[in-house]
Design a protein around this motif. Structure first.
Motif, PDB file in Angstrom:
ATOM      1  N   SER A 130       1.010  -1.247  -0.273  1.00 24.79           N
ATOM      2  CA  SER A 130       0.016   0.129  -0.021  1.00 24.79           C
ATOM      3  C   SER A 130       0.623   1.175  -0.050  1.00 24.79           C
ATOM      4  O   SER A 130       0.338   2.371  -0.311  1.00 24.79           O
ATOM      5  N   GLY A 131       2.219   1.200   0.333  1.00 21.29           N
ATOM      6  CA  GLY A 131       3.014   2.237   0.315  1.00 21.29           C
ATOM      7  C   GLY A 131       3.955   2.182   1.500  1.00 21.29           C
ATOM      8  O   GLY A 131       4.633   1.205   1.660  1.00 21.29           O
ATOM      9  N   VAL A 132       4.268   3.360   2.110  1.00 19.08           N
ATOM     10  CA  VAL A 132       5.377   3.439   3.162  1.00 19.08           C
ATOM     11  C   VAL A 132       4.755   4.403   4.522  1.00 19.08           C
ATOM     12  O   VAL A 132       3.920   5.048   4.243  1.00 19.08           O
ATOM     13  N   ALA A 133       5.338   3.973   5.519  1.00 18.26           N
ATOM     14  CA  ALA A 133       5.066   4.654   6.731  1.00 18.26           C
ATOM     15  C   ALA A 133       6.392   4.806   7.211  1.00 18.26           C
ATOM     16  O   ALA A 133       7.024   3.953   7.662  1.00 18.26           O
ATOM     17  N   CYS A 134       7.019   6.039   7.565  1.00 16.44           N
ATOM     18  CA  CYS A 134       8.227   6.323   8.516  1.00 16.44           C
ATOM     19  C   CYS A 134       8.100   7.310   9.493  1.00 16.44           C
ATOM     20  O   CYS A 134       7.223   8.177   9.553  1.00 16.44           O
ATOM     21  N   THR A 135       8.943   7.024  10.536  1.00 20.78           N
ATOM     22  CA  THR A 135       9.163   7.950  11.635  1.00 20.78           C
ATOM     23  C   THR A 135      10.388   8.881  11.314  1.00 20.78           C
ATOM     24  O   THR A 135      11.456   7.988  11.355  1.00 20.78           O
ATOM     25  N   VAL A 136      10.192  10.153  11.145  1.00 21.90           N
ATOM     26  CA  VAL A 136      11.328  10.957  10.819  1.00 21.90           C
ATOM     27  C   VAL A 136      12.411  10.959  11.962  1.00 21.90           C
ATOM     28  O   VAL A 136      11.972  11.493  12.968  1.00 21.90           O
ATOM     29  N   PRO A 137      13.610  10.548  11.721  1.00 19.28           N
ATOM     30  CA  PRO A 137      14.595  10.654  13.149  1.00 19.28           C
ATOM     31  C   PRO A 137      14.757  12.301  13.225  1.00 19.28           C
ATOM     32  O   PRO A 137      14.653  13.076  12.513  1.00 19.28           O
ATOM     33  N   ALA A 138      15.277  12.349  14.586  1.00 16.16           N
ATOM     34  CA  ALA A 138      15.733  13.730  14.885  1.00 16.16           C
ATOM     35  C   ALA A 138      16.833  14.324  13.950  1.00 16.16           C
ATOM     36  O   ALA A 138      17.693  13.560  13.403  1.00 16.16           O
ATOM     37  N   GLY A 139      16.668  15.494  13.725  1.00 13.74           N
ATOM     38  CA  GLY A 139      17.800  16.229  12.829  1.00 13.74           C
ATOM     39  C   GLY A 139      17.442  16.083  11.361  1.00 13.74           C
ATOM     40  O   GLY A 139      18.517  16.333  10.497  1.00 13.74           O
TER      41      GLY A 139
END
Length: 262
Positions: free
Chosen positions: A206-215
């Protein structure tokens, strides 16, 4: 080609000739005697190179759009200006920030050094900020659990290929902009690279899910199904930021585009 480094070396060389002529050589020459050609030409270029280097490093820098990943906002062949100080003052060549000004915001169109090859400059839209949970599933963008507003806004005619794409109006933060989404294109992300922080992302059909790292920042092109972006090659570290795009100053193929954008 690292143009900033080349310009910096030219500045050093012409500056050395200027200082040599001003403080030493001219005092040794007879009155009204002309300077050697290599001193005259080298030293005369110094003020010009100094101004260009200063403007390009700290104020604005011109770029040319090479691909269609930001259609319909930016077209191939657009010449744009990038604000170099809005995200902080950085030392030229090494790109190290020395003075904080503003942070990138969702919706900004940002130029940055491509994480996989920092010698290349890329341009995309800021979608995810440090700490955000970004999901792009079944062609819908969700940030921190809230679906981003998306409304149909007709179709977009690609002048070079003469076909239409469905066009939508999307709102990221305070920025409203147009995106192209091909409904019949696959939702999954092909050819994903093994980038730093990939463990923060989950890829499905279905796609992608990400948690953006600090900085770091999550970037996407407005031409969603024709853009290689953070979905493919990962997050953009803060030290790779070049500046914020804000103005189209020329396009050889369409003079009406001059002055567009913001």
């Amino acid at each position: 080609m690292n143009f900033a480094l080349i310009l910096f070396l030219l500045l050093l060389a012409s500056g050395a000739l200027w200082f040599f002529d001003f403080f030493h050589a001219r005092k040794q020459r007879a009155a009204n005697a002309p300077a050697p050609w290599w001193v005259e030409y080298g030293a005369s270029f110094f003020p010009v190179i100094l101004i260009v280097f200063g403007l390009r490093s700290f104020v604005v820098e011109p770029f040319k759009i090479p691909s269609g990943s930001m259609i319909p906002t930016l077209l191939v062949g657009d010449f744009i200006l990038v604000n170099k100080w809005t995200y902080g003052i950085r030392l030229p060549v090494i790109n190290k920030k020395i003075i904080d000004v503003n942070l990138p915001q969702r919706g900004d169109v940002m130029v940055f050094r491509y994480p996989a090859d920092p010698t290349l400059d890329y341009i995309k839209r800021v979608v995810g900020l440090p700490g955000d949970r970004v999901e792009y599933l079944n062609k819908r963008l969700v940030i921190n659990g809230e679906a981003v507003a998306l409304e149909e806004s007709g179709t977009y005619l690609h002048p070079d290929r003469l076909y239409y794409s469905p066009q939508f109006t999307e709102r990221l933060g305070e920025v409203e902009h147009s995106v192209l989404i091909e409904q019949d294109a696959p939702a999954f992300v092909p050819q994903v690279m093994n980038f730093p922080g990939r463990e923060n992302c989950t890829y499905t059909s279905s796609g992608v899910a990400c948690t953006v790292p600090a900085g770091h920042y999550f970037m996407m092109g407005d031409n969603r199904d024709a853009s290689s972006d953070s979905r493919v090659w990962g997050f953009v570290p803060e030290q790779n930021i070049v500046g914020k795009a804000f103005f189209i100053w020329f396009n050889f193929n369409d003079m009406k585009r001059i002055g567009r954008f913001h």
